[in-house]
Design a protein around this motif. Structure first.
Motif, mmCIF file in Angstrom:
data_model
loop_
_atom_site.group_PDB
_atom_site.id
_atom_site.type_symbol
_atom_site.label_atom_id
_atom_site.label_comp_id
_atom_site.label_asym_id
_atom_site.label_seq_id
_atom_site.Cartn_x
_atom_site.Cartn_y
_atom_site.Cartn_z
ATOM 1 N N ALA A 68 -14.604 -9.557 0.683
ATOM 2 C CA ALA A 68 -13.322 -8.935 1.031
ATOM 3 C C ALA A 68 -12.378 -8.913 -0.169
ATOM 4 C CB ALA A 68 -12.681 -9.669 2.204
ATOM 5 N N PHE A 116 -11.671 -5.197 -1.334
ATOM 6 C CA PHE A 116 -10.403 -4.746 -0.758
ATOM 7 C C PHE A 116 -9.180 -5.547 -1.203
ATOM 8 C CE2 PHE A 116 -13.786 -4.274 2.577
ATOM 9 C CZ PHE A 116 -14.024 -2.933 2.340
ATOM 10 N N ARG A 117 -9.384 -6.487 -2.132
ATOM 11 C CA ARG A 117 -8.299 -7.388 -2.559
ATOM 12 C C ARG A 117 -7.657 -8.074 -1.355
ATOM 13 N NH1 ARG A 117 -4.242 -4.922 -6.526
ATOM 14 N NH2 ARG A 117 -3.778 -7.125 -6.730
ATOM 15 N N CYS A 118 -8.489 -8.436 -0.388
ATOM 16 C CA CYS A 118 -8.032 -9.077 0.849
ATOM 17 C C CYS A 118 -8.260 -10.584 0.742
ATOM 18 C CB CYS A 118 -8.809 -8.521 2.048
ATOM 19 S SG CYS A 118 -8.393 -9.340 3.599
ATOM 20 N N TYR A 127 -15.981 -0.593 6.834
ATOM 21 C CA TYR A 127 -17.083 -1.305 6.172
ATOM 22 C C TYR A 127 -18.005 -1.929 7.211
ATOM 23 C CZ TYR A 127 -19.298 -4.409 2.748
ATOM 24 O OH TYR A 127 -20.203 -5.065 1.942
ATOM 25 N N ARG A 144 0.832 -1.203 0.000
ATOM 26 C CA ARG A 144 0.000 0.000 0.000
ATOM 27 C C ARG A 144 0.869 1.255 0.000
ATOM 28 N NH1 ARG A 144 -1.485 2.218 5.401
ATOM 29 N NH2 ARG A 144 -0.225 1.116 6.907
ATOM 30 N N LYS A 202 -9.938 -0.384 6.170
ATOM 31 C CA LYS A 202 -11.044 -0.466 5.215
ATOM 32 C C LYS A 202 -12.116 -1.452 5.688
ATOM 33 C CE LYS A 202 -8.080 0.579 1.277
ATOM 34 N NZ LYS A 202 -7.465 0.019 0.064
ATOM 35 N N ILE A 203 -11.693 -2.599 6.175
ATOM 36 C CA ILE A 203 -12.645 -3.607 6.650
ATOM 37 C C ILE A 203 -13.394 -3.083 7.868
ATOM 38 C CG2 ILE A 203 -12.819 -5.900 7.713
ATOM 39 C CD1 ILE A 203 -10.456 -6.686 5.783
ATOM 40 N N GLN A 229 -5.815 -2.521 4.843
ATOM 41 C CA GLN A 229 -6.970 -3.412 4.707
ATOM 42 C C GLN A 229 -7.755 -3.453 6.012
ATOM 43 O OE1 GLN A 229 -5.320 -7.147 3.368
ATOM 44 N NE2 GLN A 229 -5.678 -6.622 1.230
#
Length: 74
Positions: free
Chosen positions: A28, A32-34, A16, A2, A12-13, A9
């Motif tokens: 996810a 978020f590309r998690c 959310y 990042r 962001k999670i 992440q």
């Protein structure tokens, strides 16, 4: 990797979940590309957030759905 100063992440999670949404591994990845959601959930739990896991049955077994306990949403 990042960018410096960009939200992680975990950030962001958490945002959310604080919005009242639930999250699954598929969501996810999409948002978020998690690819390691359980690890990110563990990080958030270690920071004191009360995140609840529900196992939902499907034809191939079960999948996890995570949500933030209501008292955390305020």
């Amino acid at each position: 990797m990042r960018r410096k100063g960009a939200p992680s992440q975990n950030d962001k999670i958490l945002a959310y979940l604080k919005g009242g949404a639930t999250i699954t591994q598929d969501k996810a990845i999409e948002l978020f590309r998690c690819y390691r959601l359980p690890a990110r959930i563990k990080d958030l739990k270690n920071k004191g957030y009360n995140i609840i896991k529900a196992d939902i049955p499907d034809p191939f077994g079960t999948f996890a759905v995570y949500s933030l306990e209501e008292s955390e949403n305020a």
